[in-house]
Write a protein that holds these residues in place. Structure first.
Motif, mmCIF file in Angstrom:
data_model
loop_
_atom_site.group_PDB
_atom_site.id
_atom_site.type_symbol
_atom_site.label_atom_id
_atom_site.label_comp_id
_atom_site.label_asym_id
_atom_site.label_seq_id
_atom_site.Cartn_x
_atom_site.Cartn_y
_atom_site.Cartn_z
ATOM 1 N N THR A 11 0.874 -1.165 0.000
ATOM 2 C CA THR A 11 0.000 0.000 0.000
ATOM 3 C C THR A 11 0.912 1.216 0.000
ATOM 4 O O THR A 11 2.006 1.183 0.580
ATOM 5 C CB THR A 11 -0.944 0.035 1.215
ATOM 6 O OG1 THR A 11 -0.173 -0.029 2.410
ATOM 7 C CG2 THR A 11 -1.936 -1.110 1.170
ATOM 8 N N SER A 24 -2.906 12.796 -7.828
ATOM 9 C CA SER A 24 -3.258 11.921 -6.717
ATOM 10 C C SER A 24 -2.456 10.630 -6.820
ATOM 11 O O SER A 24 -2.002 10.244 -7.903
ATOM 12 C CB SER A 24 -4.756 11.625 -6.702
ATOM 13 O OG SER A 24 -5.130 10.946 -7.879
ATOM 14 N N ASN A 26 -2.583 6.584 -6.167
ATOM 15 C CA ASN A 26 -3.453 5.432 -5.947
ATOM 16 C C ASN A 26 -2.809 4.574 -4.860
ATOM 17 O O ASN A 26 -1.694 4.079 -5.049
ATOM 18 C CB ASN A 26 -3.615 4.637 -7.237
ATOM 19 C CG ASN A 26 -4.563 3.472 -7.078
ATOM 20 O OD1 ASN A 26 -4.395 2.631 -6.202
ATOM 21 N ND2 ASN A 26 -5.539 3.400 -7.963
ATOM 22 N N SER A 28 -3.370 1.617 -3.850
ATOM 23 C CA SER A 28 -3.249 0.189 -4.167
ATOM 24 C C SER A 28 -2.179 -0.102 -5.210
ATOM 25 O O SER A 28 -1.505 -1.123 -5.135
ATOM 26 C CB SER A 28 -4.577 -0.360 -4.678
ATOM 27 O OG SER A 28 -5.578 -0.204 -3.703
ATOM 28 N N THR A 29 -2.043 0.798 -6.191
ATOM 29 C CA THR A 29 -1.109 0.545 -7.297
ATOM 30 C C THR A 29 0.165 1.369 -7.226
ATOM 31 O O THR A 29 1.137 1.054 -7.911
ATOM 32 C CB THR A 29 -1.784 0.843 -8.643
ATOM 33 O OG1 THR A 29 -2.094 2.244 -8.708
ATOM 34 C CG2 THR A 29 -3.043 0.007 -8.830
ATOM 35 N N SER A 33 -1.019 10.101 -10.724
ATOM 36 C CA SER A 33 -1.651 10.516 -11.972
ATOM 37 C C SER A 33 -2.508 11.752 -11.758
ATOM 38 O O SER A 33 -2.781 12.145 -10.630
ATOM 39 C CB SER A 33 -2.504 9.381 -12.542
ATOM 40 O OG SER A 33 -3.559 9.064 -11.652
#
Length: 93
Positions: A11, A24, A26, A28-29, A33
């Motif tokens: 995370t 922002s 992400n 999870s990934t 972006s």
């Protein structure tokens, strides 16, 4: 790859500083972006935490450049004394 019994999932988060406005992360990934909306310098620290609670972090800094406004080259029409005149300019960028 999992090691020491810890799953290879992570995370992500910003744990210091602030992302440039309009971007922002992400969680999870780990993908950063978006479309920056303000010019200026920035610095922030991203952390990654694995399933076992182990964390690593890295600091990043840079700049978002401001937009460029372009006025195209144009020839102005001739004007005559005593006669109303107008010319429209248009910008892009």
């Amino acid at each position: 790859v999992a090691s020491e019994g810890h799953p290879a999932t992570f995370t992500y988060g910003v744990n210091a500083g602030v992302l440039p406005a309009g971007l922002s992360l992400n969680p999870s990934t780990g993908v950063l972006s978006g479309t920056p909306t303000q010019a200026g310098a920035f610095s922030f620290t991203i952390s990654a935490t694995d399933g076992g609670g182990f964390t690593g972090s890295q600091s990043y800094s840079g700049a978002v450049a401001g937009g460029v406004v372009v006025l195209p080259a144009a020839s102005l029409g001739n004007a005559s004394a005593g006669t109303a005149y107008n010319h429209s300019f248009s910008a892009s960028g």
